[in-house]
Design a protein around this motif. Sequence first.
Motif, short mmCIF file in Angstrom:
data_model
loop_
_atom_site.label_atom_id
_atom_site.label_comp_id
_atom_site.label_asym_id
_atom_site.label_seq_id
_atom_site.Cartn_x
_atom_site.Cartn_y
_atom_site.Cartn_z
N ASP A 119 0.81 -1.23 0.00
CA ASP A 119 0.00 0.00 0.00
C ASP A 119 0.84 1.27 0.00
O ASP A 119 0.58 2.21 0.77
CB ASP A 119 -0.95 0.00 1.20
CG ASP A 119 -1.93 -1.16 1.17
OD1 ASP A 119 -2.98 -1.03 0.54
OD2 ASP A 119 -1.61 -2.21 1.76
N CYS A 120 1.85 1.33 -0.87
CA CYS A 120 2.60 2.58 -1.01
C CYS A 120 1.83 3.51 -1.95
O CYS A 120 0.79 3.17 -2.50
CB CYS A 120 4.01 2.31 -1.54
SG CYS A 120 4.10 1.92 -3.29
N GLY A 121 2.33 4.74 -2.12
CA GLY A 121 1.71 5.70 -3.02
C GLY A 121 0.41 6.27 -2.53
O GLY A 121 -0.45 6.66 -3.32
N GLN A 122 0.25 6.41 -1.22
CA GLN A 122 -1.00 6.95 -0.69
C GLN A 122 -1.17 8.44 -0.99
O GLN A 122 -2.29 8.94 -1.05
CB GLN A 122 -1.07 6.71 0.82
CG GLN A 122 -1.13 5.25 1.22
CD GLN A 122 -2.37 4.56 0.69
OE1 GLN A 122 -3.49 5.01 0.91
NE2 GLN A 122 -2.17 3.45 -0.03
N GLU A 123 -0.06 9.15 -1.18
CA GLU A 123 -0.16 10.58 -1.49
C GLU A 123 -0.76 10.78 -2.89
O GLU A 123 -1.69 11.56 -3.07
CB GLU A 123 1.21 11.22 -1.42
CG GLU A 123 1.19 12.72 -1.74
CD GLU A 123 2.57 13.34 -1.61
OE1 GLU A 123 3.02 13.51 -0.47
OE2 GLU A 123 3.19 13.64 -2.65
N THR A 124 -0.21 10.07 -3.88
CA THR A 124 -0.72 10.12 -5.25
C THR A 124 -0.55 8.75 -5.86
O THR A 124 0.57 8.29 -6.08
CB THR A 124 0.04 11.15 -6.11
OG1 THR A 124 0.06 12.41 -5.45
CG2 THR A 124 -0.62 11.30 -7.47
N THR A 125 -1.64 8.07 -6.10
CA THR A 125 -1.55 6.70 -6.60
C THR A 125 -0.89 6.66 -7.98
O THR A 125 -0.92 7.63 -8.74
CB THR A 125 -2.94 6.06 -6.66
OG1 THR A 125 -2.78 4.65 -6.95
CG2 THR A 125 -3.81 6.68 -7.74
#
Length: 297
Positions: A119-125
Amino acid sequence: GLRFLHCDIGPSSVAAGGNSGTAVYFATAGATATKDVVFTGCRFAGGRKTGAARAGVWVAAGKMLQFTGCTVEDSLVGYDVDGGTDVKVFGGAVLGCGRESFDVDGGTMLRLVEVTSSDCGQETTATYAHVNLGGTADQCYVNGLTVGNQIRGGSNTGTYGVVIGSGVTIAQVMGVRGALSSLATGWISNSATTADLDVSHNVESGTGSTTYSHIGVGGSGRGMLTVTTAAVTYDVKNVGSIYLQQSAPTTITNFTNASNGQVVRLMAGNGNTTINDGGNFALAAGANITLGQDDTL
């Protein structure tokens, strides 16, 4: 040396847009650099405030830094490595980061072994990779990495499992696995110009095996060197195939840095390539061979 066991370091609230601190920071370089530090079973959280400093763990300097079975969660970046020597992450997980789980832009002798990134990229998928090897990073070893959204099951996706940037000098990426469906762009991206690169034995769930030996310069990720210049010699260290798209008619006269028993396959993308008979090459036809488009030698 210092030893930390089962520590919990970070803010009590790590919601997006909230806290912005770094949980652990190694900053001092030179003769007084921090050395021989081991964290075991610890949890780090830095907060995910957009653009703020910064990470669960930030390594700008230091030597012999080891993280065993640790969890980094809800930070802008999980492990941010800009320097240091002999940084090791064994086991553990990085969860829910705003950007990359591992952002490595410098340092030497980094090892990531049997680590989970979820679940990385929570700032901008679809913008940040699970593992980014870039900048001037040297001697990076990724062995046994699981990527995807398998822990929290969120909808945000990383671009790639692993990105290898153009400035990386020596790297090995092996045993990467996960679900390709949870990656926005692809499995592994390579833009490195070094021949000292090994990408092998990685498994894309649902798409079969990507088992291959060594990969050379040029970025395909599967032992292929793509050439577009009209050079007459090429470095084939760790190269299994060459895709020829030379910009002008060219006669190749030599391959350098080959190993005993190495087999190199040539595939022509146009009709501009001739292989010289004589000197370094002894062709069965006894004459130069000009490859047509889609020919293989």
